[in-house]
Scaffold this motif. Structure first.
Motif, mmCIF file in Angstrom:
data_model
loop_
_atom_site.group_PDB
_atom_site.id
_atom_site.type_symbol
_atom_site.label_atom_id
_atom_site.label_comp_id
_atom_site.label_asym_id
_atom_site.label_seq_id
_atom_site.Cartn_x
_atom_site.Cartn_y
_atom_site.Cartn_z
ATOM 1 N N TYR A 161 1.242 -1.291 -0.028
ATOM 2 C CA TYR A 161 -0.014 0.488 -0.110
ATOM 3 C C TYR A 161 0.623 1.114 0.119
ATOM 4 O O TYR A 161 1.682 1.206 0.732
ATOM 5 N N GLN A 162 0.514 2.009 -0.667
ATOM 6 C CA GLN A 162 1.722 3.286 -0.924
ATOM 7 C C GLN A 162 -0.163 4.930 -1.346
ATOM 8 O O GLN A 162 -0.210 4.597 -2.673
ATOM 9 N N GLU A 163 -0.015 6.019 -0.374
ATOM 10 C CA GLU A 163 -0.459 6.536 -1.165
ATOM 11 C C GLU A 163 -1.643 6.445 -1.376
ATOM 12 O O GLU A 163 -2.179 7.210 -2.976
ATOM 13 N N GLY A 164 -2.510 5.472 -1.112
ATOM 14 C CA GLY A 164 -3.664 5.882 -1.892
ATOM 15 C C GLY A 164 -3.454 4.280 -2.514
ATOM 16 O O GLY A 164 -4.497 4.340 -3.404
ATOM 17 N N TRP A 165 -2.317 3.946 -3.376
ATOM 18 C CA TRP A 165 -2.909 2.810 -4.152
ATOM 19 C C TRP A 165 -2.261 1.603 -3.307
ATOM 20 O O TRP A 165 -1.155 1.654 -2.455
ATOM 21 N N ILE A 166 -2.513 0.021 -4.405
ATOM 22 C CA ILE A 166 -2.018 -1.348 -4.204
ATOM 23 C C ILE A 166 -1.563 -1.564 -4.847
ATOM 24 O O ILE A 166 -2.082 -1.256 -6.231
ATOM 25 N N GLY A 167 -0.258 -2.024 -4.750
ATOM 26 C CA GLY A 167 0.729 -2.770 -5.733
ATOM 27 C C GLY A 167 0.607 -4.070 -5.944
ATOM 28 O O GLY A 167 1.006 -4.322 -4.279
#
Length: 72
Positions: A27-33
């Motif tokens: 999870y990074q700044e509202g995104w899921i990778g």
């Protein structure tokens, strides 16, 4: 929307994962990778918004993505 930067992200994989066939999520700044564990630095990262990820999880929880359904 700008592409998210996952270079400093904390990646996680399922505790039941073995040495092959695993994916990791972060999870990074509202995104899921999502990435292939075997290609940590070299492979691509698929990026999903929070809404997209939650929608996918809901569908998986309700059995919408079983292997039988995907094979049809």
């Amino acid at each position: 929307m700008a592409s998210p930067d996952f270079s400093a992200a904390r990646w996680r994989k399922a505790s039941g994962s073995g040495d092959s066939g695993c994916v990791e999520v972060a999870y990074q700044e509202g995104w899921i990778g999502v990435r292939d564990t075997k290609n940590k630095g070299a492979g691509p990262v698929l990026a999903f918004t929070e809404h997209e990820w939650l929608t996918f999880l809901d569908g998986a929880h309700h059995g919408e993505f079983t292997l039988d359904q995907l094979a049809d």
